[in-house]
Write a protein that holds these residues in place. Structure first.
Motif: not given
Length: 166
Positions: A26-36, A101-110
């Motif tokens: 996420i910090t390196e901007r190579r995060f894929s929400l689809y893959d996650y 529920s955590f999986y849904i919130l985790a990307p937003v928080i991170l």
């Protein structure tokens, strides 16, 4: 140690591992929400749906009731949000609702934390806002439940004894 301590340890470990695995991307901007979400779903859903199908086949419900809210809530992994449904079919699956529920919130928080990574003051303010916001949402849900708004629908948040008395 009682069983609930193990569940708590699992959730803490889950949060640590998800953060460890995905925060650098996420910090390196190579995060894929689809893959996650594909990875998260592929770890839980196939085996869960197989077990749920076996439970449905062996259950006393008639085929007409298969499309009623009981199995549908279980298929969608939202049964733990409803008191009357939380122990239907696979009793321990309530933890999968929490995990999902955590999986849904985790990307937003991170993503939010990554945006303020270098500014310590902003991170502190961000954490305070998140805690107060989640606390406010919790209070709103308690108020709605206590006034009878959502608890008519299959017992949504009907009582909080499990949180108060452990």
């Amino acid at each position: 140690i009682e069983g609930h301590a193990g569940v708590t340890i699992f959730f803490v470990l889950l949060g640590f591992l998800i953060t460890l695995r995905y925060f650098p991307a996420i910090t390196e901007r190579r995060f894929s929400l689809y893959d996650y979400f594909l990875r998260r779903a592929s770890r839980i859903l196939p085996l869960y749906w197989i077990l749920l199908a076996v439970s449905l086949i062996l259950s006393p419900y008639t085929p007409v009731k298969v499309f009623a809210p009981f199995p549908l809530a279980n298929v969608l992994l939202v049964q733990a949000y409803f008191k009357q449904l939380s122990t239907t079919f696979i009793v321990a699956a309530w933890s999968l609702t929490v995990e999902g529920s955590f999986y849904i919130l985790a990307p937003v928080i991170l993503h939010f934390c990554a945006a303020f990574r270098r500014d310590t003051r902003s991170v502190f303010i961000t954490l305070v806002v998140w805690v107060l916001g989640l606390f406010g949402i919790g209070l709103a849900l308690v108020w709605i439940a206590r006034t009878g708004g959502l608890n008519q629908l299959y017992g949504f948040m009907e009582d909080f004894d499990f949180m108060i008395h452990g």
